[in-house]
Design a protein around this motif. Structure first.
Motif, PDB file in Angstrom:
ATOM      1  N   THR A 125      65.887  64.799 -10.594  1.00  0.00           N
ATOM      2  CA  THR A 125      65.912  66.253 -10.742  1.00  0.00           C
ATOM      3  C   THR A 125      67.340  66.764 -10.594  1.00  0.00           C
ATOM      4  O   THR A 125      68.245  66.027 -10.192  1.00  0.00           O
ATOM      5  CB  THR A 125      65.036  66.937  -9.683  1.00  0.00           C
ATOM      6  OG1 THR A 125      65.550  66.619  -8.386  1.00  0.00           O
ATOM      7  CG2 THR A 125      63.585  66.517  -9.789  1.00  0.00           C
ATOM      8  N   ASN A 147      64.044  72.061 -13.789  1.00  0.00           N
ATOM      9  CA  ASN A 147      63.413  70.963 -13.053  1.00  0.00           C
ATOM     10  C   ASN A 147      61.941  70.799 -13.430  1.00  0.00           C
ATOM     11  O   ASN A 147      61.405  69.691 -13.368  1.00  0.00           O
ATOM     12  CB  ASN A 147      63.566  71.178 -11.546  1.00  0.00           C
ATOM     13  CG  ASN A 147      64.925  70.719 -11.049  1.00  0.00           C
ATOM     14  OD1 ASN A 147      65.424  69.674 -11.464  1.00  0.00           O
ATOM     15  ND2 ASN A 147      65.532  71.493 -10.166  1.00  0.00           N
ATOM     16  N   ASP A 148      61.292  71.880 -13.824  1.00  0.00           N
ATOM     17  CA  ASP A 148      59.919  71.762 -14.309  1.00  0.00           C
ATOM     18  C   ASP A 148      59.875  70.893 -15.565  1.00  0.00           C
ATOM     19  O   ASP A 148      58.964  70.078 -15.739  1.00  0.00           O
ATOM     20  CB  ASP A 148      59.343  73.147 -14.602  1.00  0.00           C
ATOM     21  CG  ASP A 148      57.895  73.077 -15.062  1.00  0.00           C
ATOM     22  OD1 ASP A 148      57.039  72.689 -14.253  1.00  0.00           O
ATOM     23  OD2 ASP A 148      57.631  73.385 -16.240  1.00  0.00           O
ATOM     24  N   THR A 151      60.391  67.189 -14.350  1.00  0.00           N
ATOM     25  CA  THR A 151      59.229  66.606 -13.681  1.00  0.00           C
ATOM     26  C   THR A 151      58.077  66.400 -14.659  1.00  0.00           C
ATOM     27  O   THR A 151      57.412  65.359 -14.636  1.00  0.00           O
ATOM     28  CB  THR A 151      58.769  67.485 -12.506  1.00  0.00           C
ATOM     29  OG1 THR A 151      58.531  68.830 -12.963  1.00  0.00           O
ATOM     30  CG2 THR A 151      59.821  67.520 -11.410  1.00  0.00           C
ATOM     31  N   ARG A 152      57.826  67.357 -15.535  1.00  0.00           N
ATOM     32  CA  ARG A 152      56.751  67.196 -16.518  1.00  0.00           C
ATOM     33  C   ARG A 152      57.040  66.013 -17.450  1.00  0.00           C
ATOM     34  O   ARG A 152      56.142  65.242 -17.793  1.00  0.00           O
ATOM     35  CB  ARG A 152      56.587  68.470 -17.349  1.00  0.00           C
ATOM     36  CG  ARG A 152      55.901  69.614 -16.633  1.00  0.00           C
ATOM     37  CD  ARG A 152      55.905  70.855 -17.498  1.00  0.00           C
ATOM     38  NE  ARG A 152      55.315  71.992 -16.827  1.00  0.00           N
ATOM     39  CZ  ARG A 152      54.033  72.355 -16.940  1.00  0.00           C
ATOM     40  NH1 ARG A 152      53.217  71.668 -17.715  1.00  0.00           N
ATOM     41  NH2 ARG A 152      53.582  73.407 -16.305  1.00  0.00           N
ATOM     42  N   PHE A 155      56.508  62.743 -15.380  1.00  0.00           N
ATOM     43  CA  PHE A 155      55.104  62.482 -15.049  1.00  0.00           C
ATOM     44  C   PHE A 155      54.287  62.156 -16.289  1.00  0.00           C
ATOM     45  O   PHE A 155      53.402  61.289 -16.249  1.00  0.00           O
ATOM     46  CB  PHE A 155      54.503  63.680 -14.322  1.00  0.00           C
ATOM     47  CG  PHE A 155      55.189  64.009 -13.014  1.00  0.00           C
ATOM     48  CD1 PHE A 155      55.931  63.063 -12.322  1.00  0.00           C
ATOM     49  CD2 PHE A 155      55.094  65.285 -12.471  1.00  0.00           C
ATOM     50  CE1 PHE A 155      56.558  63.368 -11.129  1.00  0.00           C
ATOM     51  CE2 PHE A 155      55.710  65.600 -11.270  1.00  0.00           C
ATOM     52  CZ  PHE A 155      56.449  64.643 -10.600  1.00  0.00           C
ATOM     53  N   LEU A 161      60.522  59.288 -10.373  1.00  0.00           N
ATOM     54  CA  LEU A 161      61.350  60.486 -10.235  1.00  0.00           C
ATOM     55  C   LEU A 161      62.047  60.473  -8.881  1.00  0.00           C
ATOM     56  O   LEU A 161      61.397  60.314  -7.848  1.00  0.00           O
ATOM     57  CB  LEU A 161      60.480  61.741 -10.355  1.00  0.00           C
ATOM     58  CG  LEU A 161      61.192  63.080 -10.182  1.00  0.00           C
ATOM     59  CD1 LEU A 161      61.999  63.414 -11.430  1.00  0.00           C
ATOM     60  CD2 LEU A 161      60.188  64.192  -9.888  1.00  0.00           C
ATOM     61  N   ASP A 163      63.955  62.894  -6.478  1.00  0.00           N
ATOM     62  CA  ASP A 163      64.134  64.335  -6.315  1.00  0.00           C
ATOM     63  C   ASP A 163      65.390  64.617  -5.491  1.00  0.00           C
ATOM     64  O   ASP A 163      65.372  64.583  -4.262  1.00  0.00           O
ATOM     65  CB  ASP A 163      62.905  64.962  -5.652  1.00  0.00           C
ATOM     66  CG  ASP A 163      62.855  66.471  -5.873  1.00  0.00           C
ATOM     67  OD1 ASP A 163      63.932  67.076  -6.078  1.00  0.00           O
ATOM     68  OD2 ASP A 163      61.748  67.035  -5.856  1.00  0.00           O
TER      69      ASP A 163
END
Length: 210
Positions: A125, A147-148, A151-152, A155, A161, A163
């Motif tokens: 991230t 960051n969304d 992460t999406r 995943f 990941l 962080d």
């Protein structure tokens, strides 16, 4: 011999900001030891598109692990939005949404290009940075949109990941508002070393099921 390749921007390529102290590459090499090789392809100032267009072109043929930390400079490229006037909250959010959408397309393409190499890979991230208040509050809030995306993307593709928001959580982890110090770099190196070795002893580890 296992061979870790670091891709991305100055989060890994931080030598100029910490010299004569060790940079992230050297700290990671020290932590992994002589049985591992660490190559730095990450370049200060690069954006996400540069990973695909420039860094992957120099990928060592014997690479066994890839770790990518990129996106901060993409976010900086949209930073002017925070100072723009807007007629409504909806208008301001729409501008941020457009920046997020643009980043999502580039980050997705980059990640898919990495996956096609067939080498175990992980992404990081964008950390919160170390701006003074009230600027920091605005920056951290805006970075949640980027960051969304990260992460999406991680995943949905089953990628590990790291962080950095939780790792670089001390002002001393920063050499300036946006670059990691030697202390921050060592914390990043420790997390990368643990991840590539599969050693999660004493660490907070989460699983995401999709």
């Amino acid at each position: 011999m296992s061979h870790v390749v670091l891709l991305g921007d100055s989060i890994f390529d931080n030598r100029v900001y910490v010299s004569p102290e060790p940079d992230v590459r050297d700290q990671l090499q020290t932590r992994l030891g002589s049985d591992w090789r660490v190559t730095l392809l990450a370049t200060d100032g690069h954006v996400t598109a540069d990973v695909r267009r420039r860094q992957l072109q120099r990928m060592p043929k014997d690479a066994t692990h890839l770790v990518i930390s990129v996106g901060g400079n993409d976010a900086l490229g949209h930073a002017s939005i925070l100072g723009e006037r807007a007629g409504s909250v909806a208008e301001a959010v729409e501008r941020l949404a457009q920046a997020q959408s643009s980043f999502a397309a580039v980050y997705s393409d980059m990640t898919d290009a990495v996956i096609q190499l067939g080498i175990p890979s992980a992404v990081c991230t964008i950390y919160d940075a170390n701006y003074p208040e009230p600027q920091r509050r605005l920056v951290v809030t805006a970075l949640t949109l980027f960051n969304d995306v990260i992460t999406r993307t991680a995943f949905s593709r089953g990628l590990p990941l790291i962080d950095l928001r939780l790792i670089c959580n001390d002002p001393a982890d920063y050499a300036n508002p946006i670059e990691p110090s030697a202390q921050g770099g060592d914390k990043i190196a420790a997390a990368v070393a643990a991840m590539v070795r599969g050693d999660m002893t004493g660490r907070l580890v989460s699983s995401v099921w999709v």
